[in-house]
Enzyme design. Structure first.
Site, short mmCIF file in Angstrom:
data_model
loop_
_atom_site.label_atom_id
_atom_site.label_comp_id
_atom_site.label_asym_id
_atom_site.label_seq_id
_atom_site.Cartn_x
_atom_site.Cartn_y
_atom_site.Cartn_z
N LYS A 13 0.84 -1.21 0.00
CA LYS A 13 0.00 0.00 0.00
C LYS A 13 0.87 1.26 0.00
CE LYS A 13 -1.99 -1.15 3.91
NZ LYS A 13 -1.28 -2.44 4.19
N ARG A 171 -0.76 -9.01 13.21
CA ARG A 171 -1.31 -8.01 12.27
C ARG A 171 -2.13 -8.69 11.16
NH1 ARG A 171 4.09 -5.23 10.84
NH2 ARG A 171 2.93 -4.21 9.18
P1 AP5 Z 1 4.86 -1.64 1.84
O1 AP5 Z 1 4.56 -0.77 0.67
O2 AP5 Z 1 5.53 -1.06 3.03
O3 AP5 Z 1 3.52 -2.41 2.30
P2 AP5 Z 1 2.29 -1.85 3.13
O4 AP5 Z 1 1.07 -2.51 2.59
O5 AP5 Z 1 2.31 -0.36 3.19
O6 AP5 Z 1 2.66 -2.50 4.53
P3 AP5 Z 1 2.55 -1.98 6.02
O7 AP5 Z 1 3.25 -3.03 6.84
O8 AP5 Z 1 3.02 -0.57 6.16
O9 AP5 Z 1 1.03 -2.06 6.26
P4 AP5 Z 1 0.29 -2.13 7.58
O10 AP5 Z 1 -1.07 -1.87 7.11
O11 AP5 Z 1 0.47 -3.36 8.38
O12 AP5 Z 1 1.02 -1.03 8.47
P5 AP5 Z 1 0.63 0.45 8.85
O13 AP5 Z 1 1.88 1.24 8.87
O14 AP5 Z 1 -0.51 0.95 8.06
O15 AP5 Z 1 5.73 -2.89 1.30
C1 AP5 Z 1 6.28 -3.83 2.18
C2 AP5 Z 1 7.66 -4.28 1.64
O16 AP5 Z 1 7.48 -4.95 0.40
C3 AP5 Z 1 8.64 -3.12 1.37
O17 AP5 Z 1 9.95 -3.53 1.68
C4 AP5 Z 1 8.52 -2.89 -0.15
O18 AP5 Z 1 9.74 -2.40 -0.69
C5 AP5 Z 1 8.22 -4.31 -0.64
N1 AP5 Z 1 7.35 -4.32 -1.82
C6 AP5 Z 1 6.30 -3.48 -2.09
N2 AP5 Z 1 5.74 -3.80 -3.26
C7 AP5 Z 1 6.44 -4.88 -3.75
C8 AP5 Z 1 6.33 -5.68 -4.93
N3 AP5 Z 1 5.40 -5.45 -5.85
N4 AP5 Z 1 7.21 -6.71 -5.09
C9 AP5 Z 1 8.18 -6.96 -4.15
N5 AP5 Z 1 8.33 -6.22 -3.01
C10 AP5 Z 1 7.46 -5.20 -2.82
O19 AP5 Z 1 0.10 0.24 10.35
C11 AP5 Z 1 0.96 -0.07 11.42
C12 AP5 Z 1 0.16 -0.13 12.71
O20 AP5 Z 1 -0.43 1.17 12.99
C13 AP5 Z 1 -1.03 -1.09 12.73
O21 AP5 Z 1 -0.63 -2.41 13.06
C14 AP5 Z 1 -1.92 -0.45 13.79
O22 AP5 Z 1 -1.44 -0.72 15.09
C15 AP5 Z 1 -1.73 1.04 13.52
N6 AP5 Z 1 -2.72 1.57 12.57
C16 AP5 Z 1 -2.44 2.09 11.33
N7 AP5 Z 1 -3.57 2.51 10.76
C17 AP5 Z 1 -4.57 2.26 11.60
C18 AP5 Z 1 -5.97 2.44 11.55
N8 AP5 Z 1 -6.57 2.97 10.47
N9 AP5 Z 1 -6.71 2.06 12.62
C19 AP5 Z 1 -6.14 1.52 13.72
N10 AP5 Z 1 -4.81 1.31 13.83
C20 AP5 Z 1 -4.03 1.67 12.78
#
Ligand code: AP5
Length: 225
Positions: A13, A171
């Site tokens: 994402k 997660r």
């Molecule tokens: P990346 O682009 O970082 O993936 P992502 O989907 O953004 O993953 P996140 O881990 O950030 O998502 P998340 O939803 O768990 O975490 P968030 O920060 O929102 O890609 C991942 C890796 O893959 C990278 O190394 C990238 O280079 C690689 N990659 C990407 N595309 C690729 C491809 N096509 N091929 C190969 N490699 C690729 O949330 C963290 C925490 O915050 C949550 O657990 C929760 O506690 C809290 N939180 C956040 N939002 C909320 C909410 N709305 N409500 C309640 N709690 C929340």
């Protein structure tokens, strides 16, 4: 364009939101990044959010909604945005709809990135993020030129604390229980496009652009073959 990117942890994402910002002329609003900034800045909200994030649990809605509303009200987001990681529950989706309604706005599309769990584990375990500018790398798929140094700003690359294996498993469970129901929710509203999240980031970006009616114009501006 008012877009939501849905998908499990590590689905890409953040990677796609950053790539799409220029194409869609809309800023990324990433709830996870906003929360991590609040934690880093030791704000009251950050202190409360940290205990949930460290466990891989969802941060309570009222905290997240406050942050999102602030950012939707910023000048850059007036004509569009790319929401990354928000909404994450049906209650958050309903709150977002109310926020947009008061602004006489509505979502254009919700993109769900579909990526199997085994690929997610590979992506998350290799992810490195720049402490300074937030740029994202992967030790195998997209390594920086110099180990643990950001190509863009020379900042230090680090591994997120919630990327430890047990926390990632939690997660994924939280995603299945609380966020996946949003696919049906937005499907019923006729807003959902499910996109194969496997392949090169450029190819996935092209699929998203096609889904939002931009004919998959590649980032380089070259004509689509
Ligand atoms: P990346 O682009 O970082 O993936 P992502 O989907 O953004 O993953 P996140 O881990 O950030 O998502 P998340 O939803 O768990 O975490 P968030 O920060 O929102 O890609 C991942 C890796 O893959 C990278 O190394 C990238 O280079 C690689 N990659 C990407 N595309 C690729 C491809 N096509 N091929 C190969 N490699 C690729 O949330 C963290 C925490 O915050 C949550 O657990 C929760 O506690 C809290 N939180 C956040 N939002 C909320 C909410 N709305 N409500 C309640 N709690 C929340």
């Amino acid at each position: 364009m008012r877009l939501v990117l849905l998908g499990p942890p590590g689905a890409g994402k953040g990677t796609q939101a950053r790539m799409l910002e220029g194409q869609l002329k809309a800023p990324q609003i990433a709830s996870g990044d906003l929360l991590r900034t609040a934690v880093r800045n030791r704000t009251a909200l950050g202190a409360e959010a940290k205990s949930y994030m460290d466990k891989g649990a969802l941060v309570p809605d009222e905290l997240v909604l406050k942050l999102i509303e602030e950012h939707l009200n910023q000048r850059g987001a007036q004509s569009g945005f790319i929401l990354d990681g928000f909404p994450r529950t049906v209650a958050q989706a309903e709150a977002l709809a109310r926020m947009l309604e008061t602004r006489k706005e509505r979502l254009d599309k919700v993109i769900a990135l579909i990526v199997p769990n085994e690929e997610i584990i590979k992506r998350i375990s290799g992810r490195r993020t720049c402490r300074n500018c937030g740029a994202m790398y992967h030790v195998i798929y997209d390594p920086p030129r110099n180990v643990d140094i950001c190509n863009d700003c020379n900042g230090e690359l680090y591994q997120r604390e919630d990327d430890e294996e047990d926390t990632v498993r939690m997660r994924l469970e939280v995603y299945a229980a609380s966020t996946k129901p949003l696919l049906d929710h937005y499907g019923r509203l006729g807003l959902l496009a499910q996109i194969d999240g496997l392949g090169r980031p450029d190819d996935i970006e092209r699929r998203i652009l096609e889904a939002v009616g931009l004919n998959g114009t590649p980032r380089t501006g070259e004509a689509k073959g």
